[in-house]
Design a protein around this motif. Structure first.
Motif, PDB file in Angstrom:
ATOM      1  N   UNK A 261      29.994  34.254  41.832  1.00 46.09           N
ATOM      2  CA  UNK A 261      29.001  34.949  40.885  1.00 46.09           C
ATOM      3  C   UNK A 261      27.739  35.428  41.815  1.00 46.09           C
ATOM      4  N   UNK A 262      26.612  36.085  41.114  1.00 43.64           N
ATOM      5  CA  UNK A 262      26.662  36.221  39.608  1.00 43.64           C
ATOM      6  C   UNK A 262      27.693  37.395  39.177  1.00 43.64           C
ATOM      7  N   UNK A 263      27.962  37.412  37.995  1.00 42.24           N
ATOM      8  CA  UNK A 263      28.688  38.511  37.464  1.00 42.24           C
ATOM      9  C   UNK A 263      30.059  38.893  38.185  1.00 42.24           C
ATOM     10  N   UNK A 264      30.610  37.986  39.164  1.00 39.09           N
ATOM     11  CA  UNK A 264      31.714  38.242  39.924  1.00 39.09           C
ATOM     12  C   UNK A 264      31.192  39.255  40.971  1.00 39.09           C
ATOM     13  N   UNK A 265      30.028  39.429  41.525  1.00 40.56           N
ATOM     14  CA  UNK A 265      29.568  40.082  42.386  1.00 40.56           C
ATOM     15  C   UNK A 265      30.052  39.823  43.787  1.00 40.56           C
ATOM     16  N   UNK A 266      30.295  38.456  43.978  1.00 36.18           N
ATOM     17  CA  UNK A 266      30.564  38.018  45.186  1.00 36.18           C
ATOM     18  C   UNK A 266      32.225  37.510  45.299  1.00 36.18           C
ATOM     19  N   UNK A 267      32.775  37.694  44.089  1.00 37.80           N
ATOM     20  CA  UNK A 267      34.184  37.222  43.952  1.00 37.80           C
ATOM     21  C   UNK A 267      35.164  37.855  44.776  1.00 37.80           C
ATOM     22  N   UNK A 268      35.375  37.607  46.224  1.00 41.58           N
ATOM     23  CA  UNK A 268      36.063  37.960  47.265  1.00 41.58           C
ATOM     24  C   UNK A 268      37.614  37.974  46.740  1.00 41.58           C
ATOM     25  N   UNK A 269      38.522  38.551  47.517  1.00 37.90           N
ATOM     26  CA  UNK A 269      39.739  38.532  47.128  1.00 37.90           C
ATOM     27  C   UNK A 269      40.410  36.909  47.379  1.00 37.90           C
ATOM     28  N   UNK A 270      39.730  36.467  48.383  1.00 40.08           N
ATOM     29  CA  UNK A 270      40.378  35.193  48.760  1.00 40.08           C
ATOM     30  C   UNK A 270      40.056  34.194  47.454  1.00 40.08           C
ATOM     31  N   UNK A 271      38.645  34.565  47.095  1.00 41.79           N
ATOM     32  CA  UNK A 271      38.156  33.331  46.210  1.00 41.79           C
ATOM     33  C   UNK A 271      39.062  33.679  44.863  1.00 41.79           C
ATOM     34  N   UNK A 272      39.309  34.774  44.566  1.00 43.47           N
ATOM     35  CA  UNK A 272      40.034  35.224  43.371  1.00 43.47           C
ATOM     36  C   UNK A 272      41.345  34.435  43.377  1.00 43.47           C
ATOM     37  N   UNK A 273      41.964  34.586  44.407  1.00 44.95           N
ATOM     38  CA  UNK A 273      43.235  33.894  44.924  1.00 44.95           C
ATOM     39  C   UNK A 273      43.085  32.369  44.534  1.00 44.95           C
ATOM     40  N   UNK A 274      42.101  31.739  45.119  1.00 40.57           N
ATOM     41  CA  UNK A 274      41.808  30.433  44.733  1.00 40.57           C
ATOM     42  C   UNK A 274      41.490  29.898  43.251  1.00 40.57           C
ATOM     43  N   UNK A 275      41.041  30.937  42.394  1.00 46.10           N
ATOM     44  CA  UNK A 275      40.763  30.735  41.100  1.00 46.10           C
ATOM     45  C   UNK A 275      42.022  30.669  40.599  1.00 46.10           C
ATOM     46  N   UNK A 276      42.806  31.664  40.645  1.00 47.15           N
ATOM     47  CA  UNK A 276      44.090  31.924  40.058  1.00 47.15           C
ATOM     48  C   UNK A 276      45.050  30.869  40.301  1.00 47.15           C
ATOM     49  N   UNK A 277      45.050  30.174  41.429  1.00 46.85           N
ATOM     50  CA  UNK A 277      46.017  29.043  41.675  1.00 46.85           C
ATOM     51  C   UNK A 277      45.454  27.641  41.561  1.00 46.85           C
ATOM     52  N   UNK A 278      44.381  27.434  41.575  1.00 49.49           N
ATOM     53  CA  UNK A 278      43.934  26.018  41.553  1.00 49.49           C
ATOM     54  C   UNK A 278      42.876  25.990  40.241  1.00 49.49           C
TER      55      UNK A 278
END
Length: 318
Positions: A261-278
């Protein structure tokens, strides 16, 4: 006499076997020794890098639930990926992050290497201070900087307030949070790449600078015509490794400082992968995104090799 003749024939056969036994040449022995030394590393790469990559690519064609169920869905994960606004947003954020981070890290590291190459008092202390963040865990780094940048109670906020300067919400503003992550990442990684640049600088013969000084070349001219051309192999290595490292790493810093965050402004692709998986259990979808990132890195690596010819001189003007 007969026994003596038989013994001589046996000795002759043994000698012939000894002469015909193949022996490795010196180069063959060196290659064998090199292969034996490299074997553990190659085996480790195959088991802990190669095999997970293959599994990741295969899982990208499946829908995987949290209870071990696998359903083959073909390219559906990839179709979903390019229709997912959150994925496209994280990809855009990652590109912006890299476009600012890699040149900034390159320039700062090179400047520090040029600085500590000079002979002045306590230069060893400065080298140690610049490299010190690399020996600290990224989680600890993230916690320290989060404490320093916290609204109202953070150390940076209090220092600025002491001088009458109002402090913005460093990590709470969608317009500032990503740049704070970039600044902390540069601060953390600059010491490591500084040492690599310093090694490249030390490989440049001093005679070149002495001759240039005699010819009347200034500091800028020496950097432009001697330092920069001869640093091309080192620069190539740093561009390649820093891009791969910053694209695939840094999740610890994001998780601790902003959690995307905030508002996904720091949601890098590697963090997005982590969220989707875990977080959401979308292992197949996360694997498809991971395979896509691997493809991007391969294209980047091949393109960089082609453009710079592996960091070698490109033309006679160099």
């Amino acid at each position: 006499m007969t026994g003596l003749a038989v013994g001589e024939r046996r000795s002759a056969r043994g000698a012939s076997r000894t002469r015909t036994t193949p022996r490795l040449s010196r180069r063959g022995r060196e290659r064998l020794a090199a292969g034996l030394f490299l074997a553990p590393d190659v085996l480790g790469l195959a088991l802990f890098v190669g095999l997970p990559m293959v599994v990741c690519i295969v899982l990208g064609f499946f829908q995987v639930d949290g209870f071990g169920g696998y359903t083959f869905i073909g390219l559906d994960n990839y179709r979903r990926m390019f229709a997912d606004p959150l994925f496209l947003g994280s990809l855009k954020t990652t590109l912006l992050y890299l476009v600012v981070l890699i040149p900034g890290l390159f320039v700062v590291s090179l400047a520090l290497a040029l600085l500590i190459r000079q002979k002045f008092p306590l230069v060893g202390l400065f080298r140690g201070a610049f490299f010190a963040p690399n020996v600290i865990s990224l989680v600890v780094i993230g916690l320290i900087w989060k404490f320093m940048l916290t609204d109202q109670t953070g150390f940076v906020v209090r220092v600025l307030g002491f001088f009458g300067i109002s402090s913005p919400s460093w990590l709470g503003s969608p317009h500032l949070a990503l740049w704070m992550v970039v600044a902390v990442t540069i601060w953390f990684a600059m010491g490591y790449y500084m040492l690599i640049f310093l090694a490249g600088l030390q490989d440049i013969p001093r005679e070149y600078y002495e001759v240039a000084t005699i010819d009347g070349a200034g500091v800028w001219q020496q950097f432009r015509h001697i330092t920069w051309p001869l640093l091309k192999p080192t620069s190539f290595f740093i561009l390649l490794t820093s891009t791969v490292s910053m694209l695939t790493g840094g999740i610890d810093l994001i998780y601790v400082m902003t959690s995307g965050g905030p508002a996904n402004s720091t949601s890098l692709i590697i963090y997005y992968i982590y969220e989707q998986a875990f977080v959401y259990g979308e292992y197949g979808y996360a694997s498809a995104i991971g395979a896509f990132i691997v493809a991007i890195l391969l294209v980047w690596s091949v393109g960089l090799f082609a453009l710079t010819r592996g960091g070698r001189f490109n033309d006679a003007r160099d």
